[in-house]
Design a protein around this motif. Structure first.
Motif, PDB file in Angstrom:
ATOM      1  N   MET A   1       0.830  -1.194   0.000  1.00 60.61           N
ATOM      2  CA  MET A   1       0.000   0.000   0.000  1.00 60.61           C
ATOM      3  C   MET A   1       0.874   1.257   0.000  1.00 60.61           C
ATOM      4  SD  MET A   1      -3.194  -0.809  -0.123  1.00 60.61           S
ATOM      5  CE  MET A   1      -4.267  -2.209   0.163  1.00 60.61           C
ATOM      6  N   VAL A   2       0.361   2.325  -0.614  1.00 59.62           N
ATOM      7  CA  VAL A   2       1.066   3.593  -0.667  1.00 59.62           C
ATOM      8  C   VAL A   2       0.470   4.525   0.377  1.00 59.62           C
ATOM      9  CG1 VAL A   2       1.620   3.308  -3.103  1.00 59.62           C
ATOM     10  CG2 VAL A   2      -0.472   4.496  -2.469  1.00 59.62           C
ATOM     11  N   THR A   3       1.046   5.731   0.477  1.00 56.68           N
ATOM     12  CA  THR A   3       0.529   6.724   1.409  1.00 56.68           C
ATOM     13  C   THR A   3      -0.944   6.994   1.136  1.00 56.68           C
ATOM     14  OG1 THR A   3       2.715   7.746   1.494  1.00 56.68           O
ATOM     15  CG2 THR A   3       0.851   9.061   2.269  1.00 56.68           C
ATOM     16  N   THR A   4      -1.724   7.140   2.185  1.00 49.89           N
ATOM     17  CA  THR A   4      -3.157   7.360   2.034  1.00 49.89           C
ATOM     18  C   THR A   4      -3.427   8.586   1.175  1.00 49.89           C
ATOM     19  OG1 THR A   4      -3.572   6.385   4.195  1.00 49.89           O
ATOM     20  CG2 THR A   4      -5.317   7.756   3.258  1.00 49.89           C
ATOM     21  N   PRO A   5      -4.163   8.431   0.070  1.00 46.52           N
ATOM     22  CA  PRO A   5      -4.433   9.561  -0.822  1.00 46.52           C
ATOM     23  C   PRO A   5      -5.478  10.501  -0.233  1.00 46.52           C
ATOM     24  CG  PRO A   5      -5.566   7.603  -1.606  1.00 46.52           C
ATOM     25  CD  PRO A   5      -4.753   7.176  -0.412  1.00 46.52           C
ATOM     26  N   THR A   6      -5.511  11.705  -0.784  1.00 43.70           N
ATOM     27  CA  THR A   6      -6.467  12.702  -0.317  1.00 43.70           C
ATOM     28  C   THR A   6      -7.652  12.792  -1.274  1.00 43.70           C
ATOM     29  OG1 THR A   6      -5.256  14.439  -1.488  1.00 43.70           O
ATOM     30  CG2 THR A   6      -4.676  14.052   0.820  1.00 43.70           C
ATOM     31  N   THR A   7      -8.751  13.332  -0.768  1.00 48.67           N
ATOM     32  CA  THR A   7      -9.953  13.515  -1.584  1.00 48.67           C
ATOM     33  C   THR A   7      -9.675  14.527  -2.690  1.00 48.67           C
ATOM     34  OG1 THR A   7     -11.325  13.074   0.346  1.00 48.67           O
ATOM     35  CG2 THR A   7     -12.387  14.167  -1.513  1.00 48.67           C
ATOM     36  N   GLY A  90      -4.418   7.155  -9.761  1.00 48.66           N
ATOM     37  CA  GLY A  90      -5.077   8.079  -8.861  1.00 48.66           C
ATOM     38  C   GLY A  90      -6.514   7.678  -8.597  1.00 48.66           C
ATOM     39  N   PRO A  91      -7.275   8.565  -7.957  1.00 45.06           N
ATOM     40  CA  PRO A  91      -8.681   8.257  -7.663  1.00 45.06           C
ATOM     41  C   PRO A  91      -9.485   8.018  -8.937  1.00 45.06           C
ATOM     42  CG  PRO A  91      -7.925  10.121  -6.355  1.00 45.06           C
ATOM     43  CD  PRO A  91      -6.849   9.845  -7.363  1.00 45.06           C
ATOM     44  N   LEU A  92     -10.381   7.042  -8.883  1.00 48.50           N
ATOM     45  CA  LEU A  92     -11.193   6.699 -10.053  1.00 48.50           C
ATOM     46  C   LEU A  92     -12.582   6.272  -9.585  1.00 48.50           C
ATOM     47  CD1 LEU A  92     -10.834   6.540 -13.158  1.00 48.50           C
ATOM     48  CD2 LEU A  92     -10.383   4.101 -12.878  1.00 48.50           C
ATOM     49  N   ARG A 114      -8.706   5.831   1.589  1.00 47.48           N
ATOM     50  CA  ARG A 114      -7.873   4.775   2.173  1.00 47.48           C
ATOM     51  C   ARG A 114      -8.544   3.420   2.012  1.00 47.48           C
ATOM     52  NH1 ARG A 114      -9.864   7.721   6.435  1.00 47.48           N
ATOM     53  NH2 ARG A 114     -11.154   6.656   8.004  1.00 47.48           N
ATOM     54  N   TYR A 115      -9.826   3.437   1.604  1.00 44.07           N
ATOM     55  CA  TYR A 115     -10.576   2.203   1.376  1.00 44.07           C
ATOM     56  C   TYR A 115     -10.934   2.053  -0.107  1.00 44.07           C
ATOM     57  CZ  TYR A 115     -11.375   2.658   6.418  1.00 44.07           C
ATOM     58  OH  TYR A 115     -11.217   2.805   7.763  1.00 44.07           O
ATOM     59  N   PHE A 116     -11.244   0.836  -0.482  1.00 46.71           N
ATOM     60  CA  PHE A 116     -11.871   0.537  -1.767  1.00 46.71           C
ATOM     61  C   PHE A 116     -13.371   0.470  -1.513  1.00 46.71           C
ATOM     62  CE2 PHE A 116     -13.890  -2.595  -4.505  1.00 46.71           C
ATOM     63  CZ  PHE A 116     -13.514  -2.153  -5.760  1.00 46.71           C
ATOM     64  N   TRP A 140     -12.091   4.191  -5.823  1.00 48.00           N
ATOM     65  CA  TRP A 140     -10.830   3.811  -5.195  1.00 48.00           C
ATOM     66  C   TRP A 140      -9.682   4.569  -5.847  1.00 48.00           C
ATOM     67  CZ3 TRP A 140     -12.576   1.741  -9.549  1.00 48.00           C
ATOM     68  CH2 TRP A 140     -11.702   1.186 -10.484  1.00 48.00           C
ATOM     69  N   ASP A 141      -8.509   4.468  -5.226  1.00 45.78           N
ATOM     70  CA  ASP A 141      -7.287   5.023  -5.799  1.00 45.78           C
ATOM     71  C   ASP A 141      -6.494   3.865  -6.397  1.00 45.78           C
ATOM     72  OD1 ASP A 141      -4.440   5.923  -5.954  1.00 45.78           O
ATOM     73  OD2 ASP A 141      -5.287   7.774  -5.128  1.00 45.78           O
ATOM     74  N   THR A 142      -6.247   3.934  -7.685  1.00 48.51           N
ATOM     75  CA  THR A 142      -5.605   2.801  -8.365  1.00 48.51           C
ATOM     76  C   THR A 142      -4.179   2.570  -7.855  1.00 48.51           C
ATOM     77  OG1 THR A 142      -4.828   4.195 -10.199  1.00 48.51           O
ATOM     78  CG2 THR A 142      -7.000   3.167 -10.435  1.00 48.51           C
ATOM     79  N   ARG A 143      -3.540   3.602  -7.331  1.00 50.69           N
ATOM     80  CA  ARG A 143      -2.199   3.428  -6.761  1.00 50.69           C
ATOM     81  C   ARG A 143      -2.280   2.688  -5.432  1.00 50.69           C
ATOM     82  NH1 ARG A 143      -1.253   9.779  -6.919  1.00 50.69           N
ATOM     83  NH2 ARG A 143      -3.250   9.449  -5.847  1.00 50.69           N
ATOM     84  N   GLN A 144      -3.309   3.000  -4.669  1.00 45.04           N
ATOM     85  CA  GLN A 144      -3.488   2.387  -3.352  1.00 45.04           C
ATOM     86  C   GLN A 144      -3.751   0.886  -3.471  1.00 45.04           C
ATOM     87  OE1 GLN A 144      -3.112   4.021  -0.589  1.00 45.04           O
ATOM     88  NE2 GLN A 144      -4.388   3.193   1.050  1.00 45.04           N
TER      89      GLN A 144
END
Length: 244
Positions: A1-7, A90-92, A114-116, A140-144
């Motif tokens: 997992m990567v750093t928690t992305p932001t909205t 990124g977010p999708l 931070r969740y799917f 979700w964030d595709t990187r996460q």
């Protein structure tokens, strides 16, 4: 997992998949229109499709890798390519083509990344302890969650398909309970089981208000179609009002 992305703070990156001839291009256009109406910051629509299918601007084309698994019930496996961050990092926000958006859906993209996030499989309506994923809408964030794609790539596709009824079964198994969340079941509803003729009474095995058409309540924001009919097949006032 990567750093928690932001909205996200700008336009929301949305996606759909169109493969084969199960859906006409009109479904893509109408989804674009509905997303544009009901997401306040605006959208960018990423269209995942065959390499030779033209996609007009301002939509963004992503050429799917051909897996030679055609057919309306097998093409859903192409949704797994949404998890490849080489397409979009990124977010999708993903929507199936046969969804109908009836109210503002900013609440979806405001869910923590931070969740799917996905729809709760509608089997919960008669199996209350079923918490599996329905992949008609995902956020979700595709990187996460790149690990989902990497694990999928390492396996033989035919073997995966033999062990899982569809992509959503694979996703349910690939993402742990602690890493996934399910959307509000009041907001996203099944047309067949919850909207048609007032909804289905599972104990009596009949519709509650036969002949009354699509019925919604003030909390419903998205109608999900699964199986037949599709939105284009209906002459229903509610569907005609929103699916445009």
């Amino acid at each position: 997992m990567v750093t928690t992305p932001t909205t996200p703070t700008g336009p929301i990156d949305c996606a759909c998949v169109i493969h084969g001839d199960a859906y006409s291009w009109a479904y893509v256009e109408r989804l674009y229109n509905m997303l544009s109406r009901h997401i306040t910051p605006g959208i960018r629509l990423h269209v995942y499709t065959e390499a030779d299918r033209p996609v007009p601007a301002p939509m963004i084309k992503h050429a799917l890798t051909d897996w030679s698994i055609g057919g309306p019930r097998r093409a859903w496996w192409y949704k797994m390519q949404l998890f490849d961050p080489e397409h979009h990092a990124g977010p999708l926000l993903y929507f199936d083509l046969d969804t109908v958006i009836v109210r503002n859906i900013d609440w979806i993209w405001q869910q923590p990344l931070r969740y799917f996030w996905a729809v709760r499989d509608f089997k919960y309506l008669w199996r209350p302890h079923d918490y599996r994923v329905n992949s008609s809408i995902m956020w979700w964030d595709t990187r996460q969650f790149e690990s989902v794609w990497r694990a999928f790539q390492r396996e033989d596709l035919r073997r995966i398909m033999s062990r899982n009824h569809g992509d959503q079964d694979y996703i349910s198994n690939a993402i742990s309970d602690s890493d996934r969340r399910l959307f509000d079941v009041e907001q996203i509803v099944s047309w067949r089981w919850q909207c048609k003729d007032g909804g289905y009474n599972f104990s009596r095995k009949c519709y509650k208000s036969p002949g009354t058409g699509t019925r919604l309540n003030h909390r419903n924001s998205v109608i999900v179609f699964h199986g037949q009919p599709k939105p284009a097949d209906l002459q229903d006032s509610i569907i005609l009002q929103h699916w445009q």
